[in-house]
Design a protein around this motif. Structure first.
Motif, mmCIF file in Angstrom:
data_model
loop_
_atom_site.group_PDB
_atom_site.id
_atom_site.type_symbol
_atom_site.label_atom_id
_atom_site.label_comp_id
_atom_site.label_asym_id
_atom_site.label_seq_id
_atom_site.Cartn_x
_atom_site.Cartn_y
_atom_site.Cartn_z
ATOM 1 N N ASP A 60 0.853 -1.204 0.000
ATOM 2 C CA ASP A 60 0.000 0.000 0.000
ATOM 3 C C ASP A 60 0.879 1.241 0.000
ATOM 4 N N TRP A 61 0.611 2.147 -0.989
ATOM 5 C CA TRP A 61 1.317 3.434 -1.102
ATOM 6 C C TRP A 61 0.276 4.512 -0.789
ATOM 7 N N ARG A 62 0.546 5.353 0.218
ATOM 8 C CA ARG A 62 -0.442 6.352 0.621
ATOM 9 C C ARG A 62 0.268 7.686 0.833
ATOM 10 N N GLN B 135 -0.270 11.831 1.893
ATOM 11 C CA GLN B 135 -1.159 12.657 2.708
ATOM 12 C C GLN B 135 -0.568 14.065 2.857
ATOM 13 N N LEU C 217 -3.369 7.144 -3.775
ATOM 14 C CA LEU C 217 -3.368 5.824 -3.140
ATOM 15 C C LEU C 217 -3.043 4.799 -4.209
ATOM 16 N N ARG D 218 -2.381 0.500 -4.543
ATOM 17 C CA ARG D 218 -2.291 -0.832 -3.932
ATOM 18 C C ARG D 218 -1.984 -1.833 -5.051
#
Length: 727
Positions: free
Chosen positions: A671-673, A675, A715, A717
């Motif tokens: 998972d790449w997130r 913010q 985001l 995935r």
């Protein structure tokens, strides 16, 4: 223009010290001698079992253990105590110079001492800095003892020649007097200068006699009590007997050794001295060996100088003893019983080898030949005992046996298969490694080889009588540079390299051969692995070229300008290069995913680590997965740096992953997130980066790739199956 650079292949070679340290103690045990290794501060770091045996103790390795030497105590050859910090090893480490053939005394914990011959070499690295030193030493106590014994015997021989009661002179092949002892000169009244160097014919009264003597000696005959007359300096005539033989070299007379016995008085009282002459002839016929006369009770009645020298006692001491008084307790019963039978008339003579001791406790080995002298009625008068010191011969026999035993032990300890044969090829010895290699226990007398079956490297059958050992014996030459394959009874096969070498005696006659069979299974496996790696490299180069070709084509098609296309193509090539660098550092093996993510992302961002979170389950991935992940993470990172959360100082990024066991492996989900970055809006069209990432995940890795442009941040995935290999 080639876009591929050669991988760096230069590696640092190990120094001698590092190589020796890496060998380990078990490898040092194969060296036929005592060896130990010190670091640059003198602390012992390695030693072999033979060194521990000579020290008589087991030293402690490393800092705080034994320093400079593993001995209990050290002394100089003259007995002076030698401090460890002043020993040869300490000097070699301090001076950086080798020590050759230096002798020291080693004292063991039990108080025994040995003389050690020391050879030390400092070990330096490529810059010449001393890393340590190696000491190879050996016990030379026996050689010292033999040298002392030889020196003593030479001194005894010189003393016998000069101080013998019998005249002795040496004459060259052409008749010149080369040397004469005191008794000879005193007999005739000449000084050494007046006698030595002149022809022997100058002193013989009867010319036919001296001519006959020289002719007999020149033809190889030995003279025994040959009567002659010599002219003394004062003009008187001396009646003598000459006992002599010739010394020949290359078949020619070199010189003669003559005993001259003054018989002048005998002529005046031949009858009265007949008995005395008989005794002299029987007792002192061979003056170089010990002779004694003994009474019926074993008491010594008469002894010669050689007898005294053999037992280290004066004539007066011996004449107050019986022959049993200096006999070792283990030999007393046998000698006493035999002599009692001789005195009783049950035997005329006997011979035995026995042990005796000197006053200082030294043990000597003597060959005894005892015979009887009886009167006209057969009654026992005295016994004549002829002694020969065979201590040196006994020591040599023991040394030969010890040498043979040591050689067998050494061959048994070798990790390579070794066996020997006689000249006809019959096996006479084999070690344990030969049994292990052949998978069977050979029988002594088997022909040519210890193996069950033999094959050539091409798989064809090789008869034993045509094997390398058979060829070496039949052609009487060593065989090198060949390989063969041994088949064991269980069907397994072992490739090996033989080293058959013929053995010869002192005259050069073939007496047998020795063969060492070196198992080369690992080398063959290494060659196979190398071929596999080369094939793998070829495959990877082709795949890399295909990837570069695809990157170039797709970048060109989607570039807004030539400069934009160049910059994008260069960035992707650098990402591919970093992936290859990372895999090269790990020798193209498995790579920890945590390390991979750190090494790909951190050089790109160079930001405060607090803004980036990289964490997940411990797992290692193979090279195929590592390349795909590197390209994907690089594209995501470049986009985040230019347009996403990492383009502003407030932005944050988290990369997380987990693994879920499946029936056919494990499912890896990443998972790449992003913010707290600028607002995100979906692009008008799918870019090259997105297509490249999909290709890496979906086509190359057979996974699922989902990229979401959420307003609060990108985001991404992606997941795929990997072979289970946890870190």
């Amino acid at each position: 223009m080639s876009n591929i650079e050669a991988f760096p292949t230069e590696t640092r070679a190990q120094s001698d010290y590092e190589s020796l340290l890496a060998m380990g103690a078990s490898a040092l045990d194969a060296i036929p001698g005592a060896v130990y290794l010190c670091d640059h501060d003198g602390w012992l770091v390695r030693y072999n079992s033979e060194a521990a045996t000579l020290w008589g103790r087991t030293p402690t390795l490393g800092k705080g253990g034994d320093r400079f030497c593993g001995s209990y105590r050290l002394f100089l050859p003259d007995g002076t105590p030698l401090a460890f910090e002043d020993c040869p090893m300490a000097w070699a480490l301090e001076a950086g110079a080798a020590t050759r053939n230096q002798e020291v005394l080693i004292e063991r914990t039990d108080g025994s001492r040995v003389v050690a011959l020391v050879n030390i070499r400092p070990l330096k690295d490529a810059q010449g800095v001393i890393q340590g030193a190696i000491n190879c030493f050996q016990d030379v106590s026996a050689q010292h003892a033999m040298a002392d014994e030889l020196q003593r015997k030479n001194a005894d021989l010189e003393d016998f020649f000069e101080n013998s009661a019998v005249g002795l002179h040496i004459v060259s092949a052409d008749g010149l007097i080369l040397r004469a002892n005191k008794a000879e000169l005193a007999l005739l009244g000449y000084s050494a200068e007046e006698y030595i160097g002149r022809s022997i014919t100058d002193f013989h009264v009867d010319e036919p006699v001296i001519n006959d003597i020289l002719d007999k000696l020149g033809s190889g005959e030995c003279l025994q009590d040959y009567p002659a007359r010599l002219r003394a300096k004062d003009g008187s005539i001396k009646h003598v007997t000459i006992t002599s033989n010739g010394r020949f070299e290359a078949g020619k007379l070199f010189n003669t050794r003559c005993f001259t016995v003054d018989m002048t008085g005998v002529h005046a009282a031949e009858t009265a001295r007949q008995e005395s002459d008989d005794r002299l002839s029987a007792t002192y016929e061979a003056a170089t060996i010990g002779i004694a006369e003994c009474g019926a009770d074993g008491r010594l009645l008469r002894v010669n100088d050689a007898f005294c020298n053999m037992l280290g006692r004066t004539r007066e001491e011996l004449l107050a003893m019986t022959f049993l008084d200096y006999t070792h307790s283990e030999s007393i019963d046998q000698d006493a019983a035999l002599y009692a039978r001789q005195v009783a008339g049950e035997m005329d003579n006997y011979a035995l080898r026995k042990r005796a001791f000197k006053p200082d406790g030294e043990t000597v080995y003597l060959d005894i030949h005892s015979s009887s002298v009886r009167d006209a009625n057969g009654a026992f008068r005295y016994g004549v005992r002829v002694l020969q010191d065979v201590t040196l011969a006994r020591r040599m026999e023991n040394q030969i046996r010890d040498s043979e035993r040591h050689m067998r032990n050494l061959l048994e300890a070798l990790p390579a298969a070794v066996y020997t044969t006689d000249a006809q090829g019959r096996i006479t010895f084999f070690n344990r490694a030969a049994v292990e290699l052949s998978g069977r226990t050979p029988q002594l007398g088997d022909l040519w080889c210890v193996t069950w079956k033999l094959f050539n490297t091409d798989g064809t059958f090789l008869p034993h009588d045509q094997c390398p050992m058979a060829v070496a014996l039949k052609e009487n030459r060593p065989i090198r540079g060949v390989e063969a394959v041994a088949e064991r009874p269980d069907g397994t096969r072992v490739p090996f390299t033989p080293y058959p070498t013929p053995l010869h005696d002192a005259e050069g006659n073939l007496v047998g051969a020795i063969n060492m069979l070196v198992d080369i299974s690992e080398r063959k496996q290494a060659e196979d692995r190398q071929k596999t790696l080369i094939d793998e490299l070829n495959h990877r180069v082709k795949n890399t070229l295909a990837t570069v070709q695809s990157l170039a084509a797709q970048t060109a098609r989607n570039a807004e300008s030539a400069k934009d296309g160049y910059n994008r193509f260069e960035a992707r090539l650098l990402a591919l290069s970093r992936a290859h660098d990372l895999l090269t550092r790990r020798h193209w093996g498995h790579t920890a995913l945590a390390s991979l993510a750190q090494e790909v992302l951190m050089p790109i961002f160079g930001a405060d680590p607090a803004r980036i979170t990289i964490e997940g389950d411990a797992i290692e991935v193979d090279t195929r997965v590592a390349l795909g992940l590197t390209m994907t993470l690089n594209e995501l990172a470049i986009n985040a740096l230019k347009y996403g959360s990492m383009s502003v100082e407030t932005g944050r990024l988290s990369v997380n992953w987990n693994v879920q066991p499946q029936s056919n492996g494990v499912l890896l989900t990443v998972d790449w997130r992003e913010q707290d970055g600028p607002p995100v809006s979906p692009p008008e069209r799918e870019g090259l980066g997105s297509r490249l990432m999909k290709r890496c995940i979906e086509r190359d890795l057979g996974g699922i790739f989902v990229l979401t442009f959420a307003p609060e941040g990108v985001l991404c995935r992606f997941s795929f199956m990997v072979t289970e290999h946890h870190a």
